[in-house]
Design an enzyme around this catalytic site. Structure first.
Site, PDB file in Angstrom:
ATOM      1  N   SER A 156       1.124   3.273   2.258  1.00 14.50           N
ATOM      2  CA  SER A 156       1.891   3.854   3.658  1.00 14.50           C
ATOM      3  C   SER A 156       2.535   2.434   3.954  1.00 14.50           C
ATOM      4  O   SER A 156       3.844   2.836   4.563  1.00 14.50           O
ATOM      5  CB  SER A 156       0.834   4.132   4.536  1.00 14.50           C
ATOM      6  OG  SER A 156      -0.105   5.383   4.229  1.00 14.50           O
ATOM      7  N   THR A 185      -4.874   3.938   3.539  1.00 15.99           N
ATOM      8  CA  THR A 185      -4.405   5.292   3.203  1.00 15.99           C
ATOM      9  C   THR A 185      -5.745   5.893   2.832  1.00 15.99           C
ATOM     10  O   THR A 185      -6.005   7.246   2.923  1.00 15.99           O
ATOM     11  CB  THR A 185      -3.387   5.439   2.324  1.00 15.99           C
ATOM     12  OG1 THR A 185      -2.413   4.710   3.040  1.00 15.99           O
ATOM     13  CG2 THR A 185      -3.024   6.758   1.920  1.00 15.99           C
ATOM     14  N   GLY A 199       0.852  -1.226   0.035  1.00 17.05           N
ATOM     15  CA  GLY A 199      -0.136  -0.099  -0.091  1.00 17.05           C
ATOM     16  C   GLY A 199       0.817   1.171  -0.062  1.00 17.05           C
ATOM     17  O   GLY A 199       2.287   1.036   0.188  1.00 17.05           O
ATOM     18  N   ASP A 228      -5.541  -3.835  -4.912  1.00 18.76           N
ATOM     19  CA  ASP A 228      -6.189  -4.093  -3.262  1.00 18.76           C
ATOM     20  C   ASP A 228      -7.688  -4.326  -3.424  1.00 18.76           C
ATOM     21  O   ASP A 228      -8.078  -5.005  -2.431  1.00 18.76           O
ATOM     22  CB  ASP A 228      -5.561  -3.005  -2.412  1.00 18.76           C
ATOM     23  CG  ASP A 228      -5.911  -1.392  -2.781  1.00 18.76           C
ATOM     24  OD1 ASP A 228      -6.275  -1.304  -4.116  1.00 18.76           O
ATOM     25  OD2 ASP A 228      -6.037  -0.537  -2.072  1.00 18.76           O
ATOM     26  N   TYR A 285     -16.661  -2.726 -14.840  1.00 19.76           N
ATOM     27  CA  TYR A 285     -16.188  -1.516 -14.893  1.00 19.76           C
ATOM     28  C   TYR A 285     -15.530  -0.992 -16.350  1.00 19.76           C
ATOM     29  O   TYR A 285     -15.100  -1.567 -16.966  1.00 19.76           O
ATOM     30  CB  TYR A 285     -14.806  -1.794 -14.144  1.00 19.76           C
ATOM     31  CG  TYR A 285     -14.403  -0.791 -12.878  1.00 19.76           C
ATOM     32  CD1 TYR A 285     -15.283  -0.379 -11.964  1.00 19.76           C
ATOM     33  CD2 TYR A 285     -13.222   0.150 -13.210  1.00 19.76           C
ATOM     34  CE1 TYR A 285     -14.994   0.603 -10.942  1.00 19.76           C
ATOM     35  CE2 TYR A 285     -13.001   1.276 -12.420  1.00 19.76           C
ATOM     36  CZ  TYR A 285     -13.585   1.446 -11.118  1.00 19.76           C
ATOM     37  OH  TYR A 285     -13.479   2.376 -10.353  1.00 19.76           O
TER      38      TYR A 285
END
Length: 256
Positions: free
Chosen positions: A10, A133, A8, A109, A100
């Site tokens: 962070s 985050t 990620g 993620d 999508y």
């Protein structure tokens, strides 16, 4: 054994699975400038310190939303484990029907969390909330259709934005405030951050249930570093901190 990684913005979360059992979890601050040797030495070290022989790792799968680190990460895993990792990305098998406009835009993620949730709760309408985050709210139908969702600024980013964008507001600890009506500036910020997120997430769940699921209540799964902060607020039907890692493991199973 399988090494799973969730990179990620962070932190980098790692997990080692023995079959379907998660036997080790670890975290490291994400540094996109890390060299392959720094990454490789860290992985070997953390496994050794936890009593796991790195030679027993026979496959690796990664979920990364930090493209600049991917080359060094892949090189590290190839050099230090002799394994070319599988990255969750557009084109791999996910077990989901992606609805999508541009599947390449979806964060790995988000897909991994959706895979993990579907694996845990097949044949159920799901809302998956990942509080890291950024806070992501994603919708998956009982027929495994991934419909997308919403992205909000994460709690930490919100606190930092208030502190950096104003002259007098301080940085505060992210906790559930003792009272909703803050009686100091710090309490007021904490109340706004905490209850503002509660309200936003509840409204998303309500609207998704109404507009997508025909008023049929979906099952809500929470994950991410801040999810536990909201335990007891009625947001989640369950909290699974390792949900993304579970999804990464399942993706590897479908693609090897």
């Amino acid at each position: 054994m399988i090494l799973t990684l969730d990179v990620g913005n962070s932190t980098m979360a790692g997990g080692v699975f023995d079959g379907e059992r998660l036997v080790l979890q670890f975290r490291q601050t994400t540094n996109k400038n890390s060299t392959s040797d720094e990454i490789g030495v860290f992985f070997r070290s953390v496994l050794r310190e936890n009593g796991i022989d790195w030679r027993k790792i026979n496959d690796i799968c990664c979920c990364s939303v930090v493209p600049p680190i991917n080359y060094s990460l892949s090189s590290a895993l190839l050099k230090y484990f002799g394994i070319e990792p599988l990255f969750i990305q557009s084109g791999i098998k996910t077990g989901l029907k992606i609805r999508y406009a541009n599947p390449k835009e979806i964060g790995a993620d988000r897909i991994a969390a959706a895979i993990g949730a579907v694996n845990r709760h097949p044949n159920q309408n799901l809302i998956v909330i990942d509080m890291g985050t950024a806070t992501t709210v994603d919708v998956v139908t009982k027929s495994k259709e991934y419909l997308g969702g919403a992205i909000l600024a994460g709690l930490k980013i919100s606190v930092q934005a208030l502190a950096s964008g104003t002259a007098k507001l301080p940085t505060v600890e992210i906790v559930k405030p003792e009272r909703i009506c803050g009686q100091s500036t710090i309490e007021a910020i904490q109340s706004g951050i905490y209850w503002g997120n509660v309200g936003a997430i509840k409204e998303f769940c309500f609207q998704y249930g109404k507009q997508i699921f025909g008023n049929e209540r979906p099952f809500v799964v929470g994950t991410g570093g801040f999810a536990r902060t909201f335990d007891g607020c009625g947001l989640f039907d369950e909290i699974v901190p390792e949900l993304v890692l579970q999804g990464v493991r399942k993706a590897l199973e479908m693609n090897r």
